[in-house]
Write a protein that holds these residues in place. Sequence first.
Motif, PDB file in Angstrom:
ATOM      1  N   VAL A  82     -61.353  68.176  -4.357  1.00 49.41           N
ATOM      2  CA  VAL A  82     -60.153  67.405  -4.684  1.00 49.41           C
ATOM      3  C   VAL A  82     -59.139  68.364  -5.293  1.00 49.41           C
ATOM      4  O   VAL A  82     -59.511  69.275  -6.036  1.00 49.41           O
ATOM      5  CB  VAL A  82     -60.468  66.287  -5.708  1.00 49.41           C
ATOM      6  N   GLY A  83     -57.859  68.149  -4.988  1.00 47.52           N
ATOM      7  CA  GLY A  83     -56.801  68.935  -5.606  1.00 47.52           C
ATOM      8  C   GLY A  83     -56.094  68.137  -6.679  1.00 47.52           C
ATOM      9  O   GLY A  83     -55.787  66.959  -6.470  1.00 47.52           O
ATOM     10  N   ALA A 114     -65.876  63.706 -13.424  1.00 44.26           N
ATOM     11  CA  ALA A 114     -66.518  62.579 -12.740  1.00 44.26           C
ATOM     12  C   ALA A 114     -65.917  61.264 -13.229  1.00 44.26           C
ATOM     13  O   ALA A 114     -65.587  60.382 -12.428  1.00 44.26           O
ATOM     14  CB  ALA A 114     -68.025  62.608 -12.962  1.00 44.26           C
ATOM     15  N   LYS A 115     -65.749  61.117 -14.540  1.00 49.20           N
ATOM     16  CA  LYS A 115     -65.187  59.874 -15.078  1.00 49.20           C
ATOM     17  C   LYS A 115     -63.710  59.746 -14.741  1.00 49.20           C
ATOM     18  O   LYS A 115     -63.224  58.655 -14.462  1.00 49.20           O
ATOM     19  CB  LYS A 115     -65.389  59.808 -16.586  1.00 49.20           C
ATOM     20  N   LEU A 116     -62.976  60.873 -14.739  1.00 52.29           N
ATOM     21  CA  LEU A 116     -61.554  60.830 -14.411  1.00 52.29           C
ATOM     22  C   LEU A 116     -61.355  60.288 -12.999  1.00 52.29           C
ATOM     23  O   LEU A 116     -60.459  59.497 -12.748  1.00 52.29           O
ATOM     24  CB  LEU A 116     -60.941  62.231 -14.532  1.00 52.29           C
ATOM     25  N   MET A 117     -62.220  60.685 -12.065  1.00 53.07           N
ATOM     26  CA  MET A 117     -62.055  60.263 -10.688  1.00 53.07           C
ATOM     27  C   MET A 117     -62.666  58.891 -10.395  1.00 53.07           C
ATOM     28  O   MET A 117     -62.343  58.281  -9.391  1.00 53.07           O
ATOM     29  CB  MET A 117     -62.654  61.302  -9.736  1.00 53.07           C
ATOM     30  N   THR A 118     -63.537  58.404 -11.269  1.00 52.37           N
ATOM     31  CA  THR A 118     -64.144  57.098 -11.008  1.00 52.37           C
ATOM     32  C   THR A 118     -63.648  56.011 -11.939  1.00 52.37           C
ATOM     33  O   THR A 118     -63.856  54.841 -11.677  1.00 52.37           O
ATOM     34  CB  THR A 118     -65.683  57.162 -11.126  1.00 52.37           C
ATOM     35  N   ILE A 128     -49.538  60.940 -12.897  1.00 48.96           N
ATOM     36  CA  ILE A 128     -49.612  59.515 -12.570  1.00 48.96           C
ATOM     37  C   ILE A 128     -50.988  58.967 -12.940  1.00 48.96           C
ATOM     38  O   ILE A 128     -51.108  57.880 -13.502  1.00 48.96           O
ATOM     39  CB  ILE A 128     -49.273  59.282 -11.087  1.00 48.96           C
ATOM     40  N   LYS A 129     -52.046  59.725 -12.667  1.00 52.35           N
ATOM     41  CA  LYS A 129     -53.412  59.289 -13.001  1.00 52.35           C
ATOM     42  C   LYS A 129     -53.552  59.024 -14.494  1.00 52.35           C
ATOM     43  O   LYS A 129     -54.294  58.138 -14.914  1.00 52.35           O
ATOM     44  CB  LYS A 129     -54.408  60.362 -12.541  1.00 52.35           C
ATOM     45  N   ASP A 163     -64.183  71.248  -7.394  1.00 50.38           N
ATOM     46  CA  ASP A 163     -65.400  70.583  -6.945  1.00 50.38           C
ATOM     47  C   ASP A 163     -65.692  69.510  -7.985  1.00 50.38           C
ATOM     48  O   ASP A 163     -66.095  69.824  -9.104  1.00 50.38           O
ATOM     49  CB  ASP A 163     -66.576  71.566  -6.877  1.00 50.38           C
ATOM     50  N   VAL A 164     -65.436  68.247  -7.629  1.00 47.23           N
ATOM     51  CA  VAL A 164     -65.607  67.140  -8.564  1.00 47.23           C
ATOM     52  C   VAL A 164     -66.959  66.473  -8.313  1.00 47.23           C
ATOM     53  O   VAL A 164     -67.253  66.079  -7.187  1.00 47.23           O
ATOM     54  CB  VAL A 164     -64.468  66.109  -8.402  1.00 47.23           C
TER      55      VAL A 164
END
Length: 159
Positions: A90-91, A140-144, A61-62, A80-81
């Motif tokens: 995060v999983g 880091a970019k994927l999560m932000t 989905i992301k 560990d993000v």
Amino acid sequence: MAETTQYLTLGLDGETFGIGIRNVREILDMRPISKLPHAPNFLLGMIDVRGSSYPIVDLRIKLDLPSVPATEATRIIILDVPMGDQFVGVGFVADCVFEVTGIDESQIEPPPTVGGRWKSDYLAGIGKKGENFVIIFDLAKLMTTGGVVPGAPVEAEAA
């Protein structure tokens, strides 16, 4: 001598992605996930692993891929993000996990800028393993990146 970095390779929608092994805590079989009210659609909920809680992100989905039911091969990768000056557990749910493999850093190319299937803003690069390409995530970019998937409802943050 070429610098080789170890990556965990995983499958999503027929493609191979890589995550730096130094960010991987553990790999779990799929398990029930406790839903969170009003969470973005890519945030499936939370799980408990030995007394620690982890938010679980559906990578399909992301990445704007169609959602599919879990299979015997579906895995949750606890990571560990890097977020700011700390690491956050995060999983990520992946279709499958392949292996830990070394990729020659000098062979990693920047993501193509010609558009295409993947948004390049959350990719660190494209590596090669044999004849296959490995799309390497910048966690880091994927999560932000945007924080939410395009088209998903955006919840107001509590003050």
